[in-house]
Write an enzyme that holds these catalytic residues in place. Sequence first.
Site, short mmCIF file in Angstrom:
data_model
loop_
_atom_site.label_atom_id
_atom_site.label_comp_id
_atom_site.label_asym_id
_atom_site.label_seq_id
_atom_site.Cartn_x
_atom_site.Cartn_y
_atom_site.Cartn_z
N GLY A 95 5.06 -80.32 12.05
CA GLY A 95 5.02 -81.71 11.60
C GLY A 95 3.71 -82.01 10.89
O GLY A 95 2.93 -81.11 10.56
N GLY A 155 5.26 -95.81 7.52
CA GLY A 155 4.14 -95.44 6.67
C GLY A 155 2.90 -95.09 7.47
O GLY A 155 2.97 -94.73 8.64
N GLU A 193 3.66 -104.69 8.98
CA GLU A 193 4.48 -104.37 10.14
C GLU A 193 3.98 -105.15 11.35
O GLU A 193 2.91 -105.78 11.31
CB GLU A 193 4.49 -102.86 10.41
CG GLU A 193 5.18 -102.08 9.31
CD GLU A 193 5.34 -100.60 9.63
OE1 GLU A 193 4.93 -100.18 10.72
OE2 GLU A 193 5.88 -99.87 8.78
N HIS A 236 11.53 -98.16 20.32
CA HIS A 236 11.62 -98.92 19.08
C HIS A 236 12.77 -99.91 19.22
O HIS A 236 13.88 -99.54 19.60
CB HIS A 236 11.87 -97.99 17.89
CG HIS A 236 11.54 -98.61 16.58
ND1 HIS A 236 12.27 -99.65 16.05
CD2 HIS A 236 10.54 -98.37 15.69
CE1 HIS A 236 11.75 -100.01 14.89
NE2 HIS A 236 10.69 -99.26 14.65
N ARG A 250 5.84 -104.20 19.73
CA ARG A 250 7.13 -103.55 19.92
C ARG A 250 7.67 -103.68 21.34
O ARG A 250 8.88 -103.80 21.54
CB ARG A 250 7.02 -102.06 19.54
CG ARG A 250 7.04 -101.83 18.05
CD ARG A 250 7.00 -100.36 17.73
NE ARG A 250 7.07 -100.17 16.28
CZ ARG A 250 6.96 -98.98 15.69
NH1 ARG A 250 6.75 -97.90 16.41
NH2 ARG A 250 7.04 -98.89 14.37
N HIS A 260 11.22 -93.83 21.16
CA HIS A 260 10.73 -93.55 19.81
C HIS A 260 9.41 -92.79 19.79
O HIS A 260 9.24 -91.86 18.99
CB HIS A 260 10.59 -94.87 19.06
CG HIS A 260 10.11 -94.74 17.65
ND1 HIS A 260 10.80 -94.02 16.69
CD2 HIS A 260 9.01 -95.24 17.03
CE1 HIS A 260 10.14 -94.09 15.54
NE2 HIS A 260 9.05 -94.81 15.72
N ARG A 278 1.63 -98.35 21.23
CA ARG A 278 1.15 -97.94 19.90
C ARG A 278 1.36 -99.04 18.86
O ARG A 278 2.44 -99.62 18.75
CB ARG A 278 1.90 -96.69 19.47
CG ARG A 278 1.57 -96.22 18.06
CD ARG A 278 2.41 -95.01 17.70
NE ARG A 278 3.81 -95.35 17.55
CZ ARG A 278 4.49 -95.31 16.40
NH1 ARG A 278 3.86 -94.96 15.29
NH2 ARG A 278 5.76 -95.61 16.35
N SER A 332 0.42 -93.65 13.98
CA SER A 332 0.59 -92.27 14.45
C SER A 332 0.46 -91.23 13.34
O SER A 332 -0.13 -90.17 13.56
CB SER A 332 1.94 -92.11 15.15
OG SER A 332 2.99 -92.60 14.35
#
Length: 515
Positions: A18, A53, A118, A233, A278, A337, A372, A377
Site C-alpha cells: 500500500g 484524499g 471533510e 465509516h 465520524r 473502516h 481519526r 491516514s
Amino acid sequence: MTAALAGCDARPVIVGGGVAGLAAALFLAPRPVVLITRAPLGADGSSPLAQGGMAASVGDDDDADLHLADTLAAGDGLCDPIMARRILTAAPDAITELARIGTRFDRDAAGRLALGLEAAHSRRRIVHADGDATGRELVRALAAAVRACPSVTVVEGVEARRLVMAQGAVAGLLVAGDGGGTVLRTAQVALATGGVGALFAHTTNPDSAFGLGLALAARAGAALMDLEFVQFHPTALAGTARPLSLVSEAVRGEGATLITADGTRFLAQVPGAELAPRDVVARAVWAELSAGRTVFLDARSALGQGFARRFPAIAGLCASAGIDPATQPIPIRPAAHYHMGGIAVDGEGRSTVAGLWACGEVASTGLHGANRLASNSLVEGVVCGRWVAESIAGTRATPPARRLPAEMPPPPDPAAARAIVSRHLGVLRDGDGLKAAITALAPLARSGGADADPALVGLMMAVSALGRQESRGAHTRTDCPQTAHHARRSRLTLDDAWSLAEGFAAPPAARVRSQ
C-alpha cells in the site's frame, strides 16, 4: 517463489504494497530492499480504495497549527500532540514530493491544488486526485516509481507468516507462496500491512485486512496500543457486496445530507450536523438503523447532475447498484473502516522489538487518538514511510549466518473470528459482550489452525476494549457511557492478553497497562 527470492537475504524487508509500504521502499533508495506483497502491486489492500484524499495545510487560509487543532479535537484526548505536530507539519512537503514523482493531483483552472472539505476540518485542506480516486492514483504513481527503482526488489504473490526471532531480535521472516515456504534471513523488517476491517461482517476493507501485521508483531513480543479504537465509516453503500463500497465523506463536504425514508434530516440539530466527527455520525446512523429505519445520503440538491463529474468513482459504484445519485438518495450504513490502534512505535517507526518497524495503518503513531480525522491516514503513511526508511538506513544490522528453523502455519482464515468480533466489537459494546468475545476467541487463537492469527487479533482488541471502562471517540461502551476525566492510551502485549483470557479474577484495567 524460491527464484524470486534468490539473493534477497540480508536486505531489509518491507511487508505490504500500500501507500506506506511503497513509500518506505522508495525512500530507502539507493539501499537495496525487498518489498513483498500477497498480490500484484495495486491489486489489493485498502490504499487503492481510498476516495477522500490527503489532508495537508496547503491553502492560503490554513497552517499546521489549525490542522493540528482539528486533529486533536477529533482524537478526543488520546492523540500524541508532539507526533501529530511532526506528521502534520511534514504533510505539505509530502504532497510536493508525491507530485514530483508523478502523482496527478486535481487542480483548479489556475493550476493550484483543488482543496475539498471533510468532516471535522475547519478549512478546505483535502488534496484529491481524479475526484474520488486519490488512493488509486497514489498507488499507481508510487508503484510506478518503485518498479523503476533499481534498489527495490518487488516479490509479488508472497505472504508473511511469522517473524523469526533470535535473542529477542528479528532474525528472519517466514514467507509462503505458490512454491512453498522459506525463511528470508534479515535483521530488519518493516510492517505496512494495513488494518483489521476484514474481522467485521460489514467493512470497506478487503478480506486481506484482518490484522496480519498485528499478529506477526504480537507473536514476536511487540507492544500494541489502542486496539479498541475502530473507526466505523458512517456512509458505506448498503448492500450485500464485500467489501462494501465507500461513499466518501467528501460528498457530505459538498453539502449532501443524511435522511430517513420519510425525508427527515436526523442530524440537523447535532453540532456540525453531517460534518460532525465520524464517531458521532456513525452512532447516529446506527441508532436509526437499530430503530428499523432505513438511512440515505441525499446529494440531489447539493450536487444533482454534477455528482458524476465531482465523484466519478462513487457514481459508478452507485450505478452498479442501480442507483442514480443525481436523482435518488443513496442507501448507506456504517462499516468498519479504519483502525486507530496498532503496533506501538516511536518517532522513527521502531517497535518495541529490535529490528521491527511499522508504518501506515498497522502502526500506532499517536496521530489519530480515539477517532481519526478524515484524510489524515494517507498523509501519515507517506510521511512515516519516509521516516521508517531513514531509520532503517541509519541502523546497522547483521542477520544470522544461517537460516533459523520455523514452523509454517496454515493460511489464515478470518471467518470464525469475524462472527465473534462483529457481534461484540461493533459500533456499540458492553462488558458482558466483550467477556463473551474473549471466551470464544481464546481457544481459536491458541489452536494453531487457520483461525489462530485473526482470532488472536480479535482477542487482543476485545481485551483492550474490556479494559477501557469509558466511552471515548470511536469506542462506545453502553455500560460505561461516561468519558473518564484523565485520557490514557492503552498498551498491551500478547502475554497480557493471555493472562486476562485465562480468567477474570483480576480487574480488567490491571491487565491493560496505561501509558
